[in-house]
Design a protein around this motif. Structure first.
Motif, PDB file in Angstrom:
ATOM      1  N   TRP A 174      32.216  48.280  36.535  1.00 53.46           N
ATOM      2  CA  TRP A 174      32.370  47.855  37.807  1.00 53.46           C
ATOM      3  C   TRP A 174      33.693  46.823  37.945  1.00 53.46           C
ATOM      4  N   ALA A 175      33.839  46.005  37.278  1.00 52.28           N
ATOM      5  CA  ALA A 175      35.497  45.511  37.734  1.00 52.28           C
ATOM      6  C   ALA A 175      36.242  45.702  37.882  1.00 52.28           C
ATOM      7  N   SER A 176      36.096  46.826  36.312  1.00 52.72           N
ATOM      8  CA  SER A 176      37.511  47.716  36.439  1.00 52.72           C
ATOM      9  C   SER A 176      37.472  49.306  37.485  1.00 52.72           C
ATOM     10  N   LEU A 177      36.923  49.531  37.484  1.00 56.19           N
ATOM     11  CA  LEU A 177      36.726  49.998  38.798  1.00 56.19           C
ATOM     12  C   LEU A 177      37.363  49.868  40.667  1.00 56.19           C
ATOM     13  N   VAL A 178      36.629  48.475  40.524  1.00 54.95           N
ATOM     14  CA  VAL A 178      37.085  47.801  41.861  1.00 54.95           C
ATOM     15  C   VAL A 178      38.684  47.036  41.567  1.00 54.95           C
ATOM     16  N   LYS A 179      38.681  46.662  40.427  1.00 52.13           N
ATOM     17  CA  LYS A 179      39.657  46.285  41.210  1.00 52.13           C
ATOM     18  C   LYS A 179      41.078  47.836  41.195  1.00 52.13           C
ATOM     19  N   ASN A 180      40.906  48.873  40.275  1.00 49.55           N
ATOM     20  CA  ASN A 180      42.056  49.414  40.614  1.00 49.55           C
ATOM     21  C   ASN A 180      42.086  50.028  41.947  1.00 49.55           C
ATOM     22  N   GLU A 181      40.933  49.903  42.551  1.00 53.02           N
ATOM     23  CA  GLU A 181      40.801  50.054  43.634  1.00 53.02           C
ATOM     24  C   GLU A 181      41.592  49.223  44.877  1.00 53.02           C
ATOM     25  N   ALA A 182      40.685  48.434  44.570  1.00 49.53           N
ATOM     26  CA  ALA A 182      42.051  47.067  45.125  1.00 49.53           C
ATOM     27  C   ALA A 182      43.164  47.343  44.925  1.00 49.53           C
TER      28      ALA A 182
ATOM     29  N   ARG B  57      45.268  49.581  47.329  1.00 47.21           N
ATOM     30  CA  ARG B  57      45.270  49.162  48.674  1.00 47.21           C
ATOM     31  C   ARG B  57      46.344  47.924  48.771  1.00 47.21           C
ATOM     32  N   GLY B  58      47.298  48.144  47.343  1.00 48.80           N
ATOM     33  CA  GLY B  58      48.073  46.561  47.849  1.00 48.80           C
ATOM     34  C   GLY B  58      47.420  45.225  47.466  1.00 48.80           C
ATOM     35  N   ALA B  59      46.549  45.588  46.615  1.00 49.82           N
ATOM     36  CA  ALA B  59      46.365  43.806  46.352  1.00 49.82           C
ATOM     37  C   ALA B  59      45.640  43.466  45.338  1.00 49.82           C
ATOM     38  N   ASP B  60      45.855  42.746  44.760  1.00 55.05           N
ATOM     39  CA  ASP B  60      45.764  41.895  43.750  1.00 55.05           C
ATOM     40  C   ASP B  60      44.745  41.820  42.415  1.00 55.05           C
ATOM     41  N   ASP B  61      43.383  41.642  43.229  1.00 51.82           N
ATOM     42  CA  ASP B  61      42.474  41.618  42.195  1.00 51.82           C
ATOM     43  C   ASP B  61      41.064  41.597  43.642  1.00 51.82           C
ATOM     44  N   VAL B  62      39.763  41.131  43.226  1.00 51.02           N
ATOM     45  CA  VAL B  62      39.038  41.359  43.843  1.00 51.02           C
ATOM     46  C   VAL B  62      37.540  40.164  43.493  1.00 51.02           C
ATOM     47  N   TRP B  63      37.521  40.059  44.641  1.00 47.59           N
ATOM     48  CA  TRP B  63      36.270  38.692  44.460  1.00 47.59           C
ATOM     49  C   TRP B  63      34.785  39.832  45.179  1.00 47.59           C
ATOM     50  N   MET B  64      33.818  39.453  44.227  1.00 48.96           N
ATOM     51  CA  MET B  64      32.651  40.439  44.301  1.00 48.96           C
ATOM     52  C   MET B  64      31.790  39.007  45.255  1.00 48.96           C
ATOM     53  N   VAL B  65      30.893  40.294  45.686  1.00 49.98           N
ATOM     54  CA  VAL B  65      29.779  39.131  46.816  1.00 49.98           C
ATOM     55  C   VAL B  65      29.209  40.510  46.645  1.00 49.98           C
ATOM     56  N   LEU B  66      27.895  39.178  46.658  1.00 50.05           N
ATOM     57  CA  LEU B  66      26.197  39.145  46.704  1.00 50.05           C
ATOM     58  C   LEU B  66      25.609  38.248  47.653  1.00 50.05           C
ATOM     59  N   ASP B  67      24.454  39.744  47.856  1.00 50.30           N
ATOM     60  CA  ASP B  67      23.591  38.809  49.947  1.00 50.30           C
ATOM     61  C   ASP B  67      24.753  38.162  50.272  1.00 50.30           C
ATOM     62  N   GLY B  68      25.855  38.443  50.309  1.00 50.08           N
ATOM     63  CA  GLY B  68      27.253  37.800  51.143  1.00 50.08           C
ATOM     64  C   GLY B  68      27.421  36.697  50.957  1.00 50.08           C
ATOM     65  N   LEU B  69      27.018  36.392  49.955  1.00 43.23           N
ATOM     66  CA  LEU B  69      27.615  34.810  49.393  1.00 43.23           C
ATOM     67  C   LEU B  69      28.605  35.709  48.142  1.00 43.23           C
ATOM     68  N   VAL B  70      29.506  34.184  47.798  1.00 40.73           N
ATOM     69  CA  VAL B  70      30.918  35.525  46.263  1.00 40.73           C
ATOM     70  C   VAL B  70      30.356  34.943  45.177  1.00 40.73           C
ATOM     71  N   THR B  71      30.348  36.195  44.209  1.00 41.71           N
ATOM     72  CA  THR B  71      30.523  35.430  42.709  1.00 41.71           C
ATOM     73  C   THR B  71      31.175  35.453  42.511  1.00 41.71           C
ATOM     74  N   GLU B  72      32.339  36.219  41.883  1.00 40.36           N
ATOM     75  CA  GLU B  72      33.630  35.524  41.022  1.00 40.36           C
ATOM     76  C   GLU B  72      34.665  36.727  40.994  1.00 40.36           C
TER      77      GLU B  72
END
Ligand code: PDD
Length: 284
Positions: free
Chosen positions: A153-161, A164-179
């Motif tokens: 999952w981390a690899s998939l979302v980082k590639n999508e990021a 989209r011209g971004a460098d990394d992804v912050w993940m969100v669980l129940d409206g709150l940033v996890t890591e």
């Protein structure tokens, strides 16, 4: 060509093999650690071995090597490959056996693999420029405290990021940033307080996180361990991430919104300097 370590042997990388029945390969039944190398020395090796044991215990995996043996292999690889700056990757799987959801009999030896990778850590261009981050739902399994190789999952979302011209992804669980995809996430409030999610099964307890929070404490910067929303992060004075290979890495944009003045912030920059200084002095 690099020399790598596989199950007790030092071999050229193109001669290193692991069974197709390895449970790391078939089930993601493996754990790993990444230890950084600065000036040819290991950063926070005891922290990484302590977490390695927590991962092994959490998955009920046996591992015959002592911490001293592991240190010797890390050092031997750094030396043989003449690494001055980069990392040592260590992976341990439950071993190879016929494919079965049930664990193999106890006498199956774990698969142990280590290799080095050279990487510029201190003079990192991204740390100077600051990272653009996008957010994504945290769809990982809910034992993020165990450092398993299940990183899809981390690899998939980082590639999508990246697309989209971004460098990394912050993940969100129940409206709150996890890591972050492979790092811990922080914001700095207007009064200078650092906020980062507290340790639970929702995040990996970063070895760099522990060291950086200690640096913050020594600087007299207050730290609040609690979760925060994306909106709170976007309105923060600063944001940054930490990891073994990224050290302290400023974040300058979240989902297209500039953080502070859109440049790496002073708290993150100062912590980066101090972290590098103290890790360098304590490296073994
Ligand atoms: N990743 N959170 C996640 C999900 C991570 O994968 C990592 C590290 C961290 C930071 O932990 P530490 O400070 O101990 O490196 C937090 C490593 C670097 C990697 O997968 O390459």
């Amino acid at each position: 060509m690099r020399t790598v370590y596989v199950n007790g042997n030092y071999v050229p990388e193109d001669e290193a093999t692991v069974s197709i029945f390895d449970r790391g390969f078939l089930f993601g039944d493996a754990i790993y650690e990444v230890t950084s190398v600065l000036d040819g020395k290991l950063i926070d090796f005891p922290g990484h071995t302590a977490r390695l044991h927590r991962s092994l215990d959490a998955l009920g995996m046996s591992f015959p090597m002592s911490d001293e043996d592991l240190l010797a292999v890390h050092r031997e690889l750094v030396s043989r490959n003449a690494v001055t700056e980069g990392l040592v990757y260590l992976q341990i799987s439950r071993g190879a056996a016929d494919r079965d959801f049930l664990f193999p009999a106890k006498d199956v030896p774990p698969t142990v693999v280590l290799f080095t990778q050279e990487k510029t850590l201190v003079e990192n261009a991204l740390a100077k420029r600051g990272q653009k981050v996008v957010t994504a739902d945290d769809l990982r399994w809910r034992r993020c405290d165990i450092k398993t190789v299940q990183l899809l999952w981390a690899s998939l979302v980082k590639n999508e990021a990246k697309a989209r011209g971004a460098d990394d992804v912050w993940m969100v669980l129940d409206g709150l940033v996890t890591e972050g995809s492979s790092n811990n996430a922080y914001i700095v409030q207007g009064d200078g307080t650092i906020v980062t999610r507290s340790i639970s099964s929702d995040i990996l307890a970063g070895i760099t996180r522990t060291a950086v929070l200690k640096c913050a404490e020594e600087l007299g910067v207050s730290v609040e361990e609690r979760a925060f929303t994306v909106a709170e992060a976007q309105a923060a004075a600063e944001a940054f991430s930490t990891s073994a290979t990224g050290f302290v890495n400023p974040v300058i944009e979240i989902d297209g919104v500039a953080i502070g003045d859109g440049k790496p912030g002073p708290v993150a920059q100062r912590l980066r300097e101090i972290y590098i200084e103290t890790s360098r002095a304590a490296a073994i």
